[in-house]
Design a protein around this motif. Structure first.
Motif, PDB file in Angstrom:
ATOM      1  N   GLY A   1      43.501   9.874  75.552  1.00 43.16           N
ATOM      2  CA  GLY A   1      44.491   9.428  74.402  1.00 43.16           C
ATOM      3  C   GLY A   1      44.097   9.057  73.030  1.00 43.16           C
ATOM      4  N   ALA A   2      42.597   9.326  72.929  1.00 45.00           N
ATOM      5  CA  ALA A   2      42.333   9.328  71.233  1.00 45.00           C
ATOM      6  C   ALA A   2      42.945  10.067  70.313  1.00 45.00           C
ATOM      7  N   LYS A   3      43.227   9.809  69.424  1.00 41.19           N
ATOM      8  CA  LYS A   3      44.120  10.342  68.288  1.00 41.19           C
ATOM      9  C   LYS A   3      43.331  11.116  67.372  1.00 41.19           C
ATOM     10  N   TYR A   4      42.357  10.534  66.928  1.00 41.00           N
ATOM     11  CA  TYR A   4      41.510  11.138  66.061  1.00 41.00           C
ATOM     12  C   TYR A   4      40.087  11.438  66.642  1.00 41.00           C
ATOM     13  N   VAL A   5      39.761  12.550  66.897  1.00 37.68           N
ATOM     14  CA  VAL A   5      38.339  12.955  67.485  1.00 37.68           C
ATOM     15  C   VAL A   5      37.872  14.292  66.520  1.00 37.68           C
ATOM     16  N   VAL A   6      36.877  14.088  66.020  1.00 38.52           N
ATOM     17  CA  VAL A   6      36.118  15.187  64.981  1.00 38.52           C
ATOM     18  C   VAL A   6      34.880  15.396  65.618  1.00 38.52           C
ATOM     19  N   ASN A   7      34.508  16.692  65.634  1.00 37.27           N
ATOM     20  CA  ASN A   7      33.365  17.370  66.048  1.00 37.27           C
ATOM     21  C   ASN A   7      32.581  17.621  64.884  1.00 37.27           C
ATOM     22  N   SER A   8      31.175  17.114  64.992  1.00 40.88           N
ATOM     23  CA  SER A   8      30.453  16.994  63.863  1.00 40.88           C
ATOM     24  C   SER A   8      29.678  18.364  63.842  1.00 40.88           C
ATOM     25  N   SER A   9      29.857  18.956  64.967  1.00 39.08           N
ATOM     26  CA  SER A   9      29.174  20.600  64.837  1.00 39.08           C
ATOM     27  C   SER A   9      30.322  21.584  64.389  1.00 39.08           C
ATOM     28  N   SER A  10      31.565  21.118  64.060  1.00 36.96           N
ATOM     29  CA  SER A  10      32.616  22.052  63.375  1.00 36.96           C
ATOM     30  C   SER A  10      32.139  22.522  62.122  1.00 36.96           C
ATOM     31  N   GLU A  11      32.270  23.737  61.513  1.00 40.35           N
ATOM     32  CA  GLU A  11      32.133  23.952  60.207  1.00 40.35           C
ATOM     33  C   GLU A  11      32.768  23.395  59.405  1.00 40.35           C
ATOM     34  N   ASN A  12      34.093  22.766  59.792  1.00 39.13           N
ATOM     35  CA  ASN A  12      34.833  22.178  58.748  1.00 39.13           C
ATOM     36  C   ASN A  12      34.838  20.694  58.934  1.00 39.13           C
ATOM     37  N   PHE A  13      33.639  20.256  59.317  1.00 41.50           N
ATOM     38  CA  PHE A  13      33.626  18.815  59.829  1.00 41.50           C
ATOM     39  C   PHE A  13      33.860  17.794  58.564  1.00 41.50           C
ATOM     40  N   MET A  14      33.383  18.303  57.480  1.00 44.25           N
ATOM     41  CA  MET A  14      33.508  17.279  56.322  1.00 44.25           C
ATOM     42  C   MET A  14      34.992  17.018  56.072  1.00 44.25           C
ATOM     43  N   ALA A  15      35.767  18.264  56.157  1.00 41.60           N
ATOM     44  CA  ALA A  15      37.380  18.378  55.687  1.00 41.60           C
ATOM     45  C   ALA A  15      37.975  17.576  56.792  1.00 41.60           C
ATOM     46  N   GLU A  16      37.493  17.769  57.883  1.00 42.59           N
ATOM     47  CA  GLU A  16      38.332  17.147  59.111  1.00 42.59           C
ATOM     48  C   GLU A  16      38.226  15.678  59.237  1.00 42.59           C
ATOM     49  N   LEU A  17      36.957  15.071  58.872  1.00 39.38           N
ATOM     50  CA  LEU A  17      36.505  13.841  58.993  1.00 39.38           C
ATOM     51  C   LEU A  17      37.312  13.258  57.594  1.00 39.38           C
ATOM     52  N   THR A  18      37.274  13.857  56.533  1.00 39.77           N
ATOM     53  CA  THR A  18      38.251  13.222  55.417  1.00 39.77           C
ATOM     54  C   THR A  18      39.490  13.279  55.809  1.00 39.77           C
ATOM     55  N   ASP A  19      40.319  14.074  56.317  1.00 37.01           N
ATOM     56  CA  ASP A  19      41.568  14.126  56.633  1.00 37.01           C
ATOM     57  C   ASP A  19      41.825  12.849  57.751  1.00 37.01           C
ATOM     58  N   ALA A  20      41.055  12.771  58.561  1.00 39.05           N
ATOM     59  CA  ALA A  20      41.172  11.682  59.611  1.00 39.05           C
ATOM     60  C   ALA A  20      40.983  10.248  59.048  1.00 39.05           C
ATOM     61  N   ILE A  21      39.981  10.092  57.935  1.00 39.53           N
ATOM     62  CA  ILE A  21      39.921   8.950  57.364  1.00 39.53           C
ATOM     63  C   ILE A  21      40.978   8.627  56.531  1.00 39.53           C
ATOM     64  N   HIS A  22      41.532   9.802  55.875  1.00 41.68           N
ATOM     65  CA  HIS A  22      42.677   9.354  54.963  1.00 41.68           C
ATOM     66  C   HIS A  22      43.921   9.004  55.734  1.00 41.68           C
ATOM     67  N   ALA A  23      44.075   9.475  56.878  1.00 40.99           N
ATOM     68  CA  ALA A  23      45.085   9.223  57.857  1.00 40.99           C
ATOM     69  C   ALA A  23      45.163   7.790  58.341  1.00 40.99           C
ATOM     70  N   THR A  24      44.011   7.354  58.829  1.00 38.78           N
ATOM     71  CA  THR A  24      43.689   5.896  59.198  1.00 38.78           C
ATOM     72  C   THR A  24      43.344   4.829  58.219  1.00 38.78           C
ATOM     73  N   GLY A  25      42.845   5.410  57.149  1.00 40.92           N
ATOM     74  CA  GLY A  25      42.369   4.140  55.989  1.00 40.92           C
ATOM     75  C   GLY A  25      41.128   3.582  56.346  1.00 40.92           C
ATOM     76  N   ALA A  26      40.374   4.269  57.077  1.00 39.66           N
ATOM     77  CA  ALA A  26      39.149   3.575  57.651  1.00 39.66           C
ATOM     78  C   ALA A  26      38.306   3.424  56.438  1.00 39.66           C
ATOM     79  N   THR A  27      37.558   2.299  56.546  1.00 41.01           N
ATOM     80  CA  THR A  27      36.570   2.130  55.101  1.00 41.01           C
ATOM     81  C   THR A  27      35.171   1.367  55.801  1.00 41.01           C
ATOM     82  N   LEU A  28      35.285   1.462  57.385  1.00 38.96           N
ATOM     83  CA  LEU A  28      34.158   0.852  57.991  1.00 38.96           C
ATOM     84  C   LEU A  28      33.634   1.733  58.996  1.00 38.96           C
ATOM     85  N   GLY A  29      32.641   2.129  59.145  1.00 40.53           N
ATOM     86  CA  GLY A  29      32.006   3.029  60.119  1.00 40.53           C
ATOM     87  C   GLY A  29      30.891   2.391  60.907  1.00 40.53           C
TER      88      GLY A  29
END
Lengths: 375, 375
Positions: B216-244
């Motif tokens: 049921g996890a909504k945001y799962v990003v694969n660091s092996s994806s060639e679009n990793f940085m764009a996908e991670l940015t999208d997920a962070i923008h959607a959630t507002g996460a500023t802590l990792g």
């Protein structure tokens, strides 16, 4: 008074060009709470140059035109453009701080009280002939102090003072400072002496060691020494420093400071912990003299941190009372603890000459340039 | 009851050898406030393996002897010895947490109240057949829960809960987590779901994406994806996460998370600042699955931090009340939110066999080994 004035602006274009130029702007009118300052002296700090030059290749910078039509251009690499994406196409005013004479005021009592006074101010857009600022944000200089005396009132003096404030706020008792022979570093030596704060100074050259020792600095370590790590560990052990401020940013220096803090902590008798010493060890990166990546080898347990440190962010966190107390101290000790010395004084047009730009862009330790917009 | 028991100890010798062995110790007597626990299940966490193996080369590990005379040895490089200097020659007890039955108690009311109960405890020296611990430090399991159910009560469940506590304490509102398909990562998915906390999961493989999405996890990003940085940015923008929270530590991952946080912040309309976004962006490194250096490219302004994060240090900072509340939640949700699954159950002697050691030392995602010292 003229109806227009000249001000310096920086633009990074989508085509990959940096443009630094003077634009003619209508003379601003102070609102009720503002004063109009004729800017007479404004320093070029390393922290100004990020906004001025973006990620442009200054070795390839060229100047064209003359007088108020002078234009400095320089190429920006594709990598630089990616980093500069958020500012692309925007024409940014530059210059963080400066000083000059109040030539017009709003009608508030505070604004009127500053008429004719020499004041210092921080707040951007200072590389111009005039600037409207809030009266409450001005620091009136003491009688007899000139705009040149007060031009660098804020960035370096407040940064040095706020390093000590950070130390107290975060529960540390001594400091490590890199690029310690800089203008800011020398201020920090003086105020640590008068405040009784133990300071470990890291420099790169023998003549910088000598300079700081002649100022009375007790702990000066040369990062070019082959025994650097052992000497730094000794100095950290002697002072108990668990907080460092690093002006360089890149490479291993921040990591090496943490390693030496951990080695110093390990000298204190006590049970070994596989997770390292428990006391938090922190290095703040407040500059980027070395623009290469920061490398952390993490050989210092789990109680450590590295992070960016920016004066306005810290002042916002410390609050108005602290800021007021520190500003008053700067005004009082302007020609002693916080005296600045300048390598050269430039007009706005001279500050756009490619050869001059390359000189101040090099950020040689101890060199500092002043723009005199009325020149 | 026997007069002695077996316990696992680790030593790094000056000659550069790691020795992991069982020593026969006299059976301890609980003091008034203590209980004696017969340890029945104790997990091998990544955080145990630093103390067990130091910086030894496990690919070259060998086992000699048998039964209680079993000895694992492995060479430690000169570089490893430098880092391990503080522990050299010391015989260290290992194993952070475990569970078992209280077989003797001191005479305090609290200690006596635990007689015969199954309890979990954290506090080191758990890879042994018996352990005296403070009664107040024990977490009594609910009726029907076994030592195996409760063996991993502390490290992973409390770490997951304390990540959310850190988020709240430091003013963040959503989280990024790496190695997110781990045992701990799956717990974090479950508790973020039940607590309504937005979570960005970073994994390395497609099957791990699938596993977390099926949970049921909504945001799962694969660091092996060639679009990793764009996908991670999208997920962070959607959630507002500023802590990792980063379990890997080495390489560019922490830096990349900060870059994506900065890119996400830049999407929010507002004036461009040369010093980057003002909201503090933080990545805590809580593990070292990748032992290479951490590389920070610093392309994310000045409001950022990277640092070590260690559960006991955070609990000390959060205070007793918070710790008590979190422990109670773990006991209550032991077989739901905080269920652990084990790849294999080992006796103390089996845990010293070189081939078995190499298996758990590999720390494959989702693999977890349990030591059953009574086996």
């Amino acid at each position: 008074m003229n109806s227009t004035y000249l001000q310096m602006f920086s633009t990074v274009t989508e085509a990959g060009e940096l443009r630094l130029e003077l634009l003619e702007k209508p003379m601003p009118q102070p609102t009720s709470s503002q004063v109009l300052v004729r800017i007479e002296a404004t320093p070029i700090n390393p922290s100004d140059q990020g906004a001025m030059f973006g990620m442009a290749d200054i070795s390839a910078a060229e100047t064209s035109g003359s007088g108020k039509g002078t234009l400095l251009t320089a190429p920006v690499s594709a990598g630089g453009l990616r980093v500069m994406k958020a500012r692309m196409g925007q024409t940014l005013a530059v210059g963080n701080e400066g000083a000059g004479t109040v030539v017009a005021t709003g009608d508030s009592d505070l604004a009127k009280s500053l008429a004719g006074k020499v004041v210092a101010a921080m707040g951007g857009a200072m590389y111009g002939q005039y600037r409207c600022v809030e009266a409450a944000a001005c620091l009136p200089l003491q009688t007899g102090h000139t705009a040149k005396d007060g031009a660098s009132c804020f960035v370096n003096p407040l940064s040095a003072l706020c390093m000590i404030e950070t130390m107290k706020l975060e529960g540390h008792t001594a400091l490590v400072h890199t690029a310690a022979a800089s203008n800011l570093g020398q201020m920090l030596v003086r105020i640590c002496q008068s405040d009784g704060v133990q300071l470990v100074n890291i420099v790169r050259k023998a003549d910088q060691v000598k300079l700081l020792q002649e100022m009375g600095a007790k702990y000066v370590v040369n990062s070019s020494s082959e025994n650097f790590m052992a000497e730094l560990t000794d100095a950290i052990h002697a002072t108990g420093a668990t907080l460092g401020f690093d002006a360089t940013g890149g490479g291993l220096l921040a990591s090496n400071i943490l390693s030496c803090m951990e080695a110093a902590a390990a000298r204190t008798p006590g049970a070994y912990s596989i997770y390292g010493s428990v006391k938090h060890k922190q290095v703040y990166i407040y500059g980027g003299l070395d623009t290469s990546a920061t490398t952390l080898n993490r050989g210092y347990g789990m109680a450590w941190g590295v992070g960016g440190w920016l004066l306005p962010n810290f002042l916002a966190r410390a609050g108005m009372d602290v800021a007021g107390r520190l500003r008053a101290r700067v005004a009082k000790e302007l020609k002693s603890s916080f005296a600045s010395h300048y390598t050269n004084e430039l007009s706005l047009v001279e500050a756009l000459q490619a050869d001059t730009v390359r000189q101040y862009y090099a950020k040689h330790t101890g060199e500092k340039f002043l723009i005199c917009p009325q020149k």
